[in-house]
Design an enzyme around this catalytic site. Structure first.
Site, short mmCIF file in Angstrom:
data_model
loop_
_atom_site.label_atom_id
_atom_site.label_comp_id
_atom_site.label_asym_id
_atom_site.label_seq_id
_atom_site.Cartn_x
_atom_site.Cartn_y
_atom_site.Cartn_z
N CYS C 85 0.84 -1.20 0.00
CA CYS C 85 0.00 0.00 0.00
C CYS C 85 0.88 1.25 0.00
O CYS C 85 1.55 1.53 -0.98
CB CYS C 85 -0.97 -0.05 1.20
SG CYS C 85 -2.31 1.14 1.09
N HIS C 202 -3.69 -5.49 1.22
CA HIS C 202 -2.96 -5.74 2.47
C HIS C 202 -2.96 -7.22 2.84
O HIS C 202 -3.88 -7.66 3.53
CB HIS C 202 -3.62 -4.97 3.61
CG HIS C 202 -3.38 -3.49 3.58
ND1 HIS C 202 -2.45 -2.88 4.39
CD2 HIS C 202 -3.95 -2.51 2.86
CE1 HIS C 202 -2.46 -1.57 4.16
NE2 HIS C 202 -3.37 -1.32 3.24
N GLU C 204 -1.41 -8.68 5.11
CA GLU C 204 -1.39 -8.90 6.57
C GLU C 204 -2.79 -8.87 7.15
O GLU C 204 -3.02 -9.36 8.25
CB GLU C 204 -0.47 -7.88 7.26
CG GLU C 204 -1.06 -6.50 7.50
CD GLU C 204 -1.01 -5.56 6.29
OE1 GLU C 204 -0.74 -6.05 5.17
OE2 GLU C 204 -1.26 -4.34 6.47
#
Ligand SMILES: Nc1ncnc2c1ncn2[C@@H]1O[C@H](COP(=O)(O)OP(=O)(O)O)[C@@H](O)[C@H]1O
Ligand SMILES: [Mg+2]
Lengths: 717, 80, 234, 80
Positions: C85, C202, C204
């Site tokens: 990002c 993302h 994660e």
């Protein structure tokens, strides 16, 4: 004839006389400025204070109750949670993006002032009809402002609510709530103890923002003539705030602050006087040391500036160098602007000259208190008599079509998908469900939160309406498996100088208090926003509840709306319905009626139902509370979100569309038998390609989905 | 006609982008840099023959949409 | 092996990345942007957030932070570098990846799970995945719209350096499935050597069942495997 | 000296703000509006006596920081 200065500052002649009495002399300009803001409605709660004591505020788990920047509760094992709600109604009307953005900034400072890391924000908001371009502009601006600030500052926005009514057209409501968590040792309060301790101002430079400003604006009616009172709009700087959060949290971690206070309304004068008064001390403040953004600011302007993203830390002299170094590491400006003194006087110097000297405590403690006249509105009887004229038989599928198209009932993802709602990896149940559920990493604990208000029902019966929003919020957290644990409230009302408005206010406080008592939930903080009127028309009495729920351990797989599957049974949990149509979405949207008197909450039934919800949350795929739009809308939301239809087998149309309190839907596997959780009955089976109400009609799922998804976007395109 | 609209934040309001860019320029060694302010330019192609009329129309667009008169000033130049 | 997660003022996903790597059993250290030596690291992550407020232009100011000289050195030396990002935006600004990221097509911030299709496994981001895999991963950005001069995009495609492309749940690349208007629906790319990669979604946020998806793990695992394979801080 | 830097997106690259504003202007009935392009203005106060020198310094700032040469063009005007 020119008006006396105190009147242009929004102060009455009697209030001015009290200032003269407190000081025993005529106030200097800077002093008058300080009193005018600190004694404004916004800062002093002069019309509401007498009634707020009614709220139950005690429970063994309350660590900090109302009065501090945020309420704090104990979660066990050394963990605490901080919660706070605020309104930014008037600034958001003047400039929606910056008004909402700075609202988020302000509420976050209230949280990290307590030593907590802010972990989530909610945004209960209200507007006039989206048919008017101005209201569309306001909604888009407010949502963009919350997104712009919240996302960039790095705190997720986990939900909120939205309502539309004409009374909010000239006076939108923008409330914001924030939650933080901290470990017990990190709790800090805003007291400046210790003679010789230093007041360090951290953060953004001070400019002429909101001079005489936001707080006065929020303390007076909003009409054409108020142009002169208009403050320069404040511009939010989420980057500055992010740095400030990290810097302050590190200051606490290293034990470098004795007390701290954010700068909000009335800026430096409020922060310094409150810190000093809370510590029973005084303070000497040197304005020459304040980092200014503009040249030629007067002492009054510097003292009253509401420039954003600033904090005042009280620091031991030997720690000042370390504090300044730490601020530098985080690229935050910092300067020592004052010294804690004995004796209780707040003395302000500029260019070596004393420009103000007031008893610090007098700014808050000597503020006027008003017990304003109250009177039940004469129009209420007529409104009650105008109850919805409910037909014998209704095409439920047809009604559902209209309800799903209502902008307050349709899909809200247009709003919450503009908000980062996943940051920190805590979001177990996110926006789009009832309450949001957050985990606390490294523990089994969960926090559930819901915000709820209901302007129309509170207009129809403020006491019952006030009680019902508390019960609704409680059920919203219970369906995630959490028990209602603490409440904050935001009381948005019209002009308190009108006896009808004061009556509504007191009724609401009574209703909310009764509900909180029955639930055993303390009120740990709140905010009052009066003078929400335009052109003499007051908004609906609009209390908003922020409910914090707590569970330990969290359910292994918390219920969500999108987990229903073909073949599962739908159970309706809760008491028999009461034909409760007054203030319902069905009456408003389908019948075009906004009258009648809603039923009251039922404490016994409510408590039973909440206990059932918590128990069922341990193993149910879906739980969903029944609120606006009744069972029909609640069921439709489950069908749409799960992508599977339902066949309703046993229910009267009234049961499907009325809005009796204390009911929720549980979607359970076919083998489950929850019938010992009385009152409960099976009403439908999941399956098929429609939401099928039998003899009341069927709505194809694809059509329902289409209508629901477009309700908001199609009006904003 | 080609029209250039320049939009700047009203004097006295804070300009966080300007402040941060100022800081970055100094970090890069441009010590001679003082105040930095941010604004927007919008260039608009407008069908029309009369410059004064185009100017008036674009000013109206500024009031209604392009600028936020509460916090911004704007200037319209018809470039022809 | 340790992984350095770089923190600029305004970065906000650093703890999330550390947490997700921890879920994979890997420890990571935060590195402040003023650091000039990451020689102990065998992989570098630039996480999401709003470095320097994203003021001026996303990634513009961050690229001059002292740590970026070191990141460039490690990138040159073949060390795995991943930008997520805002980290992707910074890598583009720094010239370690081509192109730039501008405002989303409809000018709204987008936070929701989207689908991406794995287009190539020749990078530290995708080595453990399979071409054609469709992953459901949260996107969270206002400036996620990938642009580059046409010739640069053609060169990227030619060289097979597009790693991830936005698609619908079935894997079809369609315009409605492109959440931000990115050219060629580009969601993630790599440099020619494959050791520097950037993506807008993302991973994660999609690494634990309790948060709704584990589809991001394969990407983080690819990165971790690459970091394990090389000696620290070459 | 006061210097104005105008930064615009290179022709051919997408300009979502321009496109969206064009649409919004048409929605408001400004049918005469053709292409709309967005850019930024940065005004910088620079200490210096020589306009040419200041111009050169600010151009360098643009190359290094203020503009992204991959996607943007810039123009520097010393206003004096
Ligand atoms: N203004 C808003 N901002 C963010 N999320 C919102 C907003 N309004 C509604 N939502 C979300 O949409 C969902 C439905 O809202 P609502 O119908 O008010 O919930 P409930 O009736 O259960 O209280 C909730 O998850 C809520 O958080
Ligand atoms: Mg609900």
């Amino acid at each position: 004839m020119t008006e006396p200065v105190h009147r242009t500052l929004g102060m009455t002649d009697e209030e001015y006389e009290s200032v003269v009495r407190v000081l025993d002399r005529t106030p200097e300009p800077a002093e008058l400025a300080m009193y005018s803001v600190m004694w404004s409605e916004h800062c002093s709660y002069k019309s509401s204070r007498a009634w707020l004591g009614r709220f139950p505020t005690e429970a063994p788990w309350v660590v900090v109750g109302p009065g501090e920047n945020a309420g704090v509760v104990d979660l066990g094992d050394g963990w605490l949670a901080a919660l706070r709600i605020e309104s930014h109604n008037h600034p958001s009307f003047v400039e929606p993006y910056q008004g909402a953005a700075t609202g988020v900034g302000g509420i976050l400072r209230d949280i990290f002032t307590m030593g907590a890391r802010p972990i989530a924000v909610w945004d209960p908001i209200r507007f006039g009809s989206l048919d008017q371009p101005r209201n569309r502009y306001l909604l888009k601006g407010v949502v963009a402002g919350i997104a712009g600030y919240g996302n960039a500052v790095g705190v997720p926005t986990l939900g909120g609510e939205i309502e539309f009514a004409d009374c909010y057209s000239g006076n939108p409501l923008v409330n914001v709530m924030a939650l933080g968590i901290l470990e017990r040792e990190q709790l800090v309060l805003s007291a400046a103890s210790g003679e010789g301790n230093v007041a360090v101002l951290l953060g953004a430079a001070t400019g002429r923002d909101g001079i005489g400003g936001a707080s006065i604006l929020a303390s007076a009616s909003f009409d054409e003539g108020s142009g002169a009172k208009r403050p320069s709009v404040q511009i939010g700087d989420p980057f500055e705030e992010k740095k400030l959060i990290e810097a302050c949290l590190e200051l606490y971690e290293r034990g470098l602050v004795v007390g701290i206070q954010d700068l909000g309304a009335a800026g430096i004068s409020c922060a310094t006087s409150e810190c000093a008064a809370n510590g029973g001390m005084g303070m000497d403040v040197d304005l020459d040391t304040v980092h200014l953004r503009e040249h030629g600011m007067t002492p009054g302007e510097i003292l009253m500036s509401e420039s954003q993203e600033r904090m005042l830390a009280i620091v031991r002299p030997e720690d000042v160098a370390e504090v300044l170094a730490l601020a530098e590491k985080w690229e935050v400006d910092a300067s020592s602007i004052g010294t804690v003194t004995p004796g209780g006087a707040l003395r302000v110097f500029q260019d070596g000259a004393l420009v103000a000297e007031v008893p610090a405590a007098s700014l808050s403690e000597d503020a006027p208190r008003y017990e304003r006249p109250r009177e039940r509105p004469a129009w209420l009887d007529a409104v009650w008599a105008d109850a919805p004229d409910v037909p014998d038989q209704v095409d439920v599928a047809g009604a559902l079509r209209s309800l799903l198209d209502d902008p307050a009932l349709g899909d809200r993802s247009w709003i919450y998908e503009q908000y980062d709602h996943q940051l920190f990896l805590n979001t177990v149940v996110g926006p789009g469900n009832d309450g949001s559920l957050l985990r606390i990493k490294g523990t089994e604990k969960g926090l559930a939160v819901s915000t709820d208000g209901d302007g129309l029902r509170c207009r129809l019966d403020p006491r019952r309406g006030g009680a019902r929003i508390v019960w609704e919020a409680a059920l919203n957290v219970a369906v995630t498996g959490a028990r209602p644990y603490a409440v904050v409230d935001n009381l948005n009302f019209g002009n308190p100088e009108k006896p009808e408005v004061m009556w509504q206010f007191v009724e609401v406080v009574e209703g909310m208090s009764q509900a909180c008592e029955a639930l055993g939930v303390p009120v740990i903080g709140g905010n009052v926003s009066f003078y929400n009127e335009t052109g003499g028309v007051d908004i609906h009495p609009t209390p908003v509840v922020g409910m914090l729920g707590f569970c330990d351990p969290m359910p292994p797989r918390a219920p969500r709306l999108d987990r229903a599957e073909e073949g599962m049974d739908v159970w309706l949990v809760g008491p028999e319905h009461l034909d409760d149509f007054a203030g319902s979405a069905f009456a408003r949207v389908v019948l075009g009626n906004e009258g009648g008197r809603p039923h009251d909450a039922d404490a016994e039934a409510g408590s039973t139902v909440i206990a059932h919800a918590i128990q069922l949350a341990g193993w149910s795929p879906v739980l969903h509370d029944v609120s606006a739009g009744g069972v029909a809308v609640a069921l439709a939301e489950i069908c749409i979100r799960s992508g599977v239809g339902a066949v309703v087998e046993a229910a009267d149309w009234r049961e499907l569309l009325c809005e009796s309190p204390h009911r929720f839907l549980a979607v359970l596997p076919p083998e489950a038998d929850p019938s010992d959780l009385s009152p409960i009955r099976r009403i439908a089976t999941m399956g098929g390609a429609a939401i099928d109400f039998g003899r009341y009609g069927a709505l194809p799922l694809t059509e329902a989905t289409e209508i629901w998804r477009n309700a908001l976007p199609r009006r904003l395109a | 006609m080609k029209v250039r609209v320049s939009i700047t934040r009203k004097a006295g309001l804070s300009d966080p982008e300007g402040v941060e860019t100022h800081r970055a320029l100094h970090d890069l060694g441009y010590d001679e840099v003082g105040d930095v302010h941010f604004g927007r330019i919008i260039t608009v192609e407008v069908a029309g023959k009369d410059a004064a009329e185009v100017q008036a129309r674009v000013e109206e667009m500024c009031e209604r949409l392009l600028a936020n008169p509460v916090i911004e000033d704007y200037a319209v130049e018809v470039l022809g | 092996m340790t992984i350095a997660v770089v923190v600029f003022p305004g970065t906000n996903c650093e703890h999330d990345v550390v947490h997700a790597l921890g879920v994979l059993g890997v420890s990571a250290d935060l590195a402040w942007h003023r650091e000039t030596d990451l020689a102990g690291a065998s992989g570098v992550v630039l996480p999401g957030g709003f470095a320097h407020g994203d003021y001026l232009r996303t990634g513009a100011i961050a690229r001059f932070s002292p740590v970026m000289t070191e990141v460039a050195r490690l990138a040159e030396a073949g060390c795995p570098v991943l930008g997520i990002c805002n980290g992707f935006q910074i890598l583009c600004e720094a010239g370690l990846l081509p192109g730039a990221l501008v405002a989303n097509r409809d000018l709204r911030f987008v936070c929701r799970p989207i689908h991406v299709r794995v287009e190539s496994t020749d990078s530290v981001l995708t080595a453990a995945a399979t071409v054609g895999d469709v992953l459901r991963i949260p996107l969270n950005s206002y400036e996620g719209n990938y642009v580059a001069p046409a010739a640069d995009v053609a060169a990227l495609e030619e060289a097979g350096r597009v790693m991830l492309r936005y698609c619908d749940p079935s894997g079809a690349v369609t315009d409605p499935a492109n959440p931000n208007g990115s050219m060629n629906a580009i969601a993630g790319i790599a440099n020619a050597a494959g050791n520097v990669a950037g993506l807008m979604p993302h991973p994660e946020r999609a690494s634990e069942e309790i948060l709704g998806s584990t589809d991001g793990r394969v990407l983080l695992e690819s990165f971790v495997a690459a970091a394990t394979a090389i000696p620290a801080g070459r």
